[in-house]
Scaffold this motif. Sequence first.
Motif, PDB file in Angstrom:
ATOM      1  N   UNK A 180       0.958  -1.196   0.085  1.00  0.00           N
ATOM      2  CA  UNK A 180      -0.014  -0.072   0.004  1.00  0.00           C
ATOM      3  C   UNK A 180       0.828   1.134  -0.124  1.00  0.00           C
ATOM      4  N   UNK A 181       2.068   1.203   0.683  1.00  0.00           N
ATOM      5  CA  UNK A 181       3.004   2.498   0.600  1.00  0.00           C
ATOM      6  C   UNK A 181       3.603   2.672  -0.780  1.00  0.00           C
ATOM      7  N   UNK A 182       3.615   1.396  -1.273  1.00  0.00           N
ATOM      8  CA  UNK A 182       4.142   1.674  -2.673  1.00  0.00           C
ATOM      9  C   UNK A 182       3.139   2.238  -3.684  1.00  0.00           C
ATOM     10  N   UNK A 183       1.927   1.720  -3.407  1.00  0.00           N
ATOM     11  CA  UNK A 183       0.712   2.456  -4.307  1.00  0.00           C
ATOM     12  C   UNK A 183       0.320   3.770  -4.243  1.00  0.00           C
ATOM     13  N   UNK A 184       0.764   4.379  -2.855  1.00  0.00           N
ATOM     14  CA  UNK A 184       0.689   5.966  -2.596  1.00  0.00           C
ATOM     15  C   UNK A 184       1.842   6.591  -2.749  1.00  0.00           C
ATOM     16  N   UNK A 185       2.886   5.978  -3.260  1.00  0.00           N
ATOM     17  CA  UNK A 185       4.068   6.707  -3.669  1.00  0.00           C
ATOM     18  C   UNK A 185       4.793   7.067  -2.375  1.00  0.00           C
ATOM     19  N   UNK A 186       4.613   6.356  -1.311  1.00  0.00           N
ATOM     20  CA  UNK A 186       5.518   6.764  -0.154  1.00  0.00           C
ATOM     21  C   UNK A 186       6.955   5.894  -0.058  1.00  0.00           C
ATOM     22  N   UNK A 209       9.305   3.419  -3.073  1.00  0.00           N
ATOM     23  CA  UNK A 209       9.287   2.690  -4.243  1.00  0.00           C
ATOM     24  C   UNK A 209       9.418   1.179  -4.310  1.00  0.00           C
ATOM     25  N   UNK A 210       9.239   0.555  -5.089  1.00  0.00           N
ATOM     26  CA  UNK A 210       9.275  -0.921  -5.074  1.00  0.00           C
ATOM     27  C   UNK A 210      10.770  -1.322  -4.904  1.00  0.00           C
ATOM     28  N   UNK A 211      11.715  -0.804  -5.588  1.00  0.00           N
ATOM     29  CA  UNK A 211      12.946  -1.077  -5.468  1.00  0.00           C
ATOM     30  C   UNK A 211      13.423  -1.018  -4.065  1.00  0.00           C
ATOM     31  N   UNK A 212      12.996   0.381  -3.254  1.00  0.00           N
ATOM     32  CA  UNK A 212      13.467   0.451  -1.868  1.00  0.00           C
ATOM     33  C   UNK A 212      12.781  -0.637  -0.845  1.00  0.00           C
ATOM     34  N   UNK A 213      11.591  -1.010  -1.066  1.00  0.00           N
ATOM     35  CA  UNK A 213      10.921  -2.039  -0.284  1.00  0.00           C
ATOM     36  C   UNK A 213      11.511  -3.326  -0.596  1.00  0.00           C
ATOM     37  N   UNK A 214      12.068  -3.583  -1.632  1.00  0.00           N
ATOM     38  CA  UNK A 214      12.508  -4.755  -1.896  1.00  0.00           C
ATOM     39  C   UNK A 214      14.030  -4.842  -1.205  1.00  0.00           C
ATOM     40  N   UNK A 215      14.829  -3.911  -1.189  1.00  0.00           N
ATOM     41  CA  UNK A 215      16.091  -3.647  -0.343  1.00  0.00           C
ATOM     42  C   UNK A 215      15.774  -3.724   0.954  1.00  0.00           C
ATOM     43  N   UNK A 216      14.725  -3.215   1.556  1.00  0.00           N
ATOM     44  CA  UNK A 216      14.568  -3.143   3.196  1.00  0.00           C
ATOM     45  C   UNK A 216      14.260  -4.680   3.501  1.00  0.00           C
ATOM     46  N   UNK A 217      13.365  -5.264   2.530  1.00  0.00           N
ATOM     47  CA  UNK A 217      12.861  -6.583   3.012  1.00  0.00           C
ATOM     48  C   UNK A 217      14.043  -7.543   3.104  1.00  0.00           C
ATOM     49  N   UNK A 218      14.977  -7.467   2.520  1.00  0.00           N
ATOM     50  CA  UNK A 218      16.450  -8.020   2.432  1.00  0.00           C
ATOM     51  C   UNK A 218      17.168  -7.619   3.747  1.00  0.00           C
ATOM     52  N   UNK A 219      17.203  -6.377   3.910  1.00  0.00           N
ATOM     53  CA  UNK A 219      17.523  -5.818   5.213  1.00  0.00           C
ATOM     54  C   UNK A 219      16.922  -6.674   6.487  1.00  0.00           C
ATOM     55  N   UNK A 220      15.648  -6.667   6.590  1.00  0.00           N
ATOM     56  CA  UNK A 220      14.929  -7.242   7.619  1.00  0.00           C
ATOM     57  C   UNK A 220      14.978  -8.594   7.668  1.00  0.00           C
ATOM     58  N   UNK A 221      15.071  -9.223   6.714  1.00  0.00           N
ATOM     59  CA  UNK A 221      15.225 -11.034   6.709  1.00  0.00           C
ATOM     60  C   UNK A 221      16.791 -11.133   7.035  1.00  0.00           C
ATOM     61  N   UNK A 222      17.784 -10.334   6.751  1.00  0.00           N
ATOM     62  CA  UNK A 222      19.326 -10.735   6.895  1.00  0.00           C
ATOM     63  C   UNK A 222      19.479 -10.085   8.372  1.00  0.00           C
ATOM     64  N   UNK A 223      18.555  -9.700   9.001  1.00  0.00           N
ATOM     65  CA  UNK A 223      18.669  -9.363  10.284  1.00  0.00           C
ATOM     66  C   UNK A 223      19.525  -8.066  10.937  1.00  0.00           C
ATOM     67  N   UNK A 224      19.480  -6.934   9.880  1.00  0.00           N
ATOM     68  CA  UNK A 224      20.074  -5.771   9.968  1.00  0.00           C
ATOM     69  C   UNK A 224      19.453  -5.030  11.003  1.00  0.00           C
ATOM     70  N   UNK A 225      20.229  -4.191  11.900  1.00  0.00           N
ATOM     71  CA  UNK A 225      19.367  -3.558  13.127  1.00  0.00           C
ATOM     72  C   UNK A 225      19.136  -2.185  12.215  1.00  0.00           C
ATOM     73  N   UNK A 226      17.724  -1.811  12.228  1.00  0.00           N
ATOM     74  CA  UNK A 226      17.065  -0.816  11.444  1.00  0.00           C
ATOM     75  C   UNK A 226      16.570   0.310  12.536  1.00  0.00           C
ATOM     76  N   UNK A 227      16.921   1.647  12.064  1.00  0.00           N
ATOM     77  CA  UNK A 227      16.339   2.604  12.943  1.00  0.00           C
ATOM     78  C   UNK A 227      15.634   3.697  11.995  1.00  0.00           C
ATOM     79  N   UNK A 228      14.402   3.953  12.531  1.00  0.00           N
ATOM     80  CA  UNK A 228      13.655   4.666  11.507  1.00  0.00           C
ATOM     81  C   UNK A 228      13.389   6.146  12.266  1.00  0.00           C
ATOM     82  N   UNK A 229      13.788   7.200  11.653  1.00  0.00           N
ATOM     83  CA  UNK A 229      13.920   8.604  12.050  1.00  0.00           C
ATOM     84  C   UNK A 229      12.735   9.403  11.193  1.00  0.00           C
ATOM     85  N   UNK A 230      12.230  10.638  11.926  1.00  0.00           N
ATOM     86  CA  UNK A 230      11.456  11.319  10.986  1.00  0.00           C
ATOM     87  C   UNK A 230      10.755  12.357  12.013  1.00  0.00           C
TER      88      UNK A 230
END
Length: 383
Positions: free
Chosen positions: A150-156, A158-179
């Motif tokens: 849904x975030x891809x559909x509303x242009x928040x 891109x599919x490329x970034x979502x694919x990249x982050x999926x790999x990061x999560x599955x590979x157990x990278x520690x991710x911090x979200x700021x904003x």
Amino acid sequence: MGRELSDEEIYDSIDEGVCLVAKEISMSIQERRMLRKQVFYSLRRLDILQELIEDDEISEIMVNGAKKIFYEKAGNIVLWDKHFTREESLEDIIQQMAGNSNRMINEYSPIVDTRLSDGSRVNVVLSPIALDGSCISIRKFPKSAFHMKHLIEIASISAELADFLEKMVKARYNIFISGGTGSGKTTFLNALSAFIPSEERIVTIEDSAELQIQNVPNLVRLETRNANVETGKEIAIRDLIKTALRMRPDRIIVGEVRGAEALDMLSAMNTGHDGSLSTGHANSCEDMLKRLETMVLMGMDLPLAAIRGQIAAGIDILVHLGRLRDKSRKLLQITEVLNYANGEIRLNPLFQFQERGEVHGRISGYWEKVGELQSTDKLLAAG
């Protein structure tokens, strides 16, 4: 007396009263229905606020005393034409909100963070701390969790970034979200958590429970508690992080870090709990690192070099979100945290949102890849 009445029994009693009123005052069917609903809301729901709560298009409700109620709809803040008839009605609603989440608010403790039954986040400040009357701020969340699709559909994102982050999560990278405020950090964290493998054990830690993690059966949800006479001492995020380490988690998710608990979160990330996630308020990835330093110093007087070393060793990926001038929410930057060297934390920007301009009042742009991931050890270990 002695038992809780059902909603149907309450409605039956209200209908009797409405019929009596209708005999004395000429009322249309629509007016009767409105009166019936308003009386029920005042008894069993959140009085006049319930109408705004049930409007799915409203994202924020702001009560500035009994006579002024604002709401945010489609990014615009509007003054509502309705208000509480008296200050006591507002006070009753505040006590109901706090009580439903086992929180206490009074003159001794006039500020509280709580939540509604639908998961909406609530902050309350009582009068006279709030000079113009007690204030309520309600941040509503979607009834069903946003997925990355849904975030891809509303242009928040891109599919490329979502694919990249999926790999990061599955590979157990520690991710911090700021904003910043309202940039969508909790929504994005919910979407990101959908990539966590379902066989893992997750412990979530929050001030007030907001996360909607769907696909993990082995899930433990922990929530802080304010200190008061009835419940005893305060249970802070720091206490919950420490006890979570003894609960055999595969990952720890901290809803938001605001203070000294940042040190405990970094300690968890550095002691074998790879793949942990958290969020924090900041204006950029660089600013988030500075804020983490300050938050760690709130809890312990450590050398700056040691703090920066902990941050660089604990966090692998920084994701920065923003709310643009057209009210849209977008992922603005993904940055890799490399290491601590020569007194500074080294960063490696990976993706950056670039504006093209505006089309019919909406900002258009694209995500540019500006760097390559350098730390690939976890990717290789995960196959």
